[in-house]
Design an enzyme around this catalytic site. Sequence first.
Site, PDB file in Angstrom:
ATOM      1  N   GLU A   1      44.234  13.096  48.147  1.00 24.60           N
ATOM      2  CA  GLU A   1      43.900  14.460  48.677  1.00 24.60           C
ATOM      3  C   GLU A   1      44.626  14.831  49.694  1.00 24.60           C
ATOM      4  O   GLU A   1      43.744  14.731  50.998  1.00 24.60           O
ATOM      5  CB  GLU A   1      42.507  14.808  48.647  1.00 24.60           C
ATOM      6  CG  GLU A   1      41.747  14.593  47.284  1.00 24.60           C
ATOM      7  CD  GLU A   1      40.230  15.085  47.261  1.00 24.60           C
ATOM      8  OE1 GLU A   1      39.732  15.525  48.121  1.00 24.60           O
ATOM      9  OE2 GLU A   1      39.859  15.250  46.090  1.00 24.60           O
TER      10      GLU A   1
ATOM     11  N   GLU B   1      40.698  13.434  39.699  1.00 31.42           N
ATOM     12  CA  GLU B   1      39.300  13.255  40.076  1.00 31.42           C
ATOM     13  C   GLU B   1      38.626  14.633  39.820  1.00 31.42           C
ATOM     14  O   GLU B   1      39.282  15.722  40.021  1.00 31.42           O
ATOM     15  CB  GLU B   1      39.275  13.258  41.427  1.00 31.42           C
ATOM     16  CG  GLU B   1      38.008  12.605  42.256  1.00 31.42           C
ATOM     17  CD  GLU B   1      38.125  12.219  43.815  1.00 31.42           C
ATOM     18  OE1 GLU B   1      39.132  11.509  44.184  1.00 31.42           O
ATOM     19  OE2 GLU B   1      37.510  12.996  44.428  1.00 31.42           O
TER      20      GLU B   1
END
Length: 342
Positions: free
Chosen positions: A176, A268
């Site tokens: 991320e 995710e």
Amino acid sequence: MAFPSPRRPTRRRLAGLAFALGAAGTLAAPANAAPGAAATPFEQYGRVAVCGTSLCDENGAPVQLRGMSTHGTQWYGQCVTDESLDVLAYDWGADVLRVSTYVQEDGYETDPQYFTDLASRVIEEATERGLYVVVDWHMLDPGDPNANTALAQRFFRDITARFGDQDNILYEIANEPNGVSWQAIRNYAHTLIPVVRQGDPDAVVIVGTRAWSSLGVSDGADESEVVDAPVNAENIMYTFHFYAASHQDWYLDTLARAAEELPIFVTEFGTQEYTGDGPDDFAMSQRYLDLMARENISWTNWNYSDDFRSGAVFEPGTCDSGSWADPGSLKAAGEWIRDRIG
Ligand code: IDC
């Protein structure tokens, strides 16, 4: 080896169980499967590759892989064992396991060799069960993936040296990115992809996107910045992450638009808030799952551990007691996702 009790007799699960019982951990075909029946996800789909905006099987047919992400292996390595992966593969019917190696927060940077060995153990265990594996370089804070380039190069060199000849591995090079531009992420991808390709030339590489892999949406941008300046490499996908109770229609609409233009892998997501905790929003989550099913978007849910937060599928204590197969061990999010994986 512990075997799950026959609770949900799907074809896949029974084939997997027969495979496990009959083959005792080797990759032989199940003795009692119908001729041509696939026993494991990998036997069913073979080497996957990007075709258009989808992931496709070895025959070029679109495929959706569904499964779980581990929690950080520095905290919850005890939740990914031969026994717990029997449950995930044969009882839940998962196709894929994402193995999350955090870089910071007492992760890889503290002992590269240890964390490479740990990831390798889990990759081997998942592979023995015919699962696909997403090797997740879980950079998070600092949010610029370029801050860890040297470590990332070492990790992917070492992992591809061990697993580059296997066809069930996908490489996620930045979990991320945050606080950085798409341009900076893209430059990082152009540095890392050749490292991965040197050790595993034909594997899918998954590239994180701006603002916590939101395709830029959490920074007020959108998928057009990626569409306008895609990564200059073949066989790659882009990451989109969401937490359904926090990320509602605005996010869902972004994913729907992006799916028409880009190969997306949702590596995710959670049914709860972006903290991985708080109340579940199953109605919103189901809308995401429906979209991902329609568009053949593969996904791994966060996370296969017994952390106290609502997004960890097991109740605290499950991993120490080894009670993964006990339905009473599941939190609400765990029961919900188990029923939608197989
Ligand atoms: C969270 C874990 C939590 C841990 C924290 C540490 O659930 O136990 O203490 O990381 O950083 C992400 C991240 C992922 C987060 C997850 C939930 O990729 O590491 O896990 N999340 O907050 N992005 C959005 C949500």
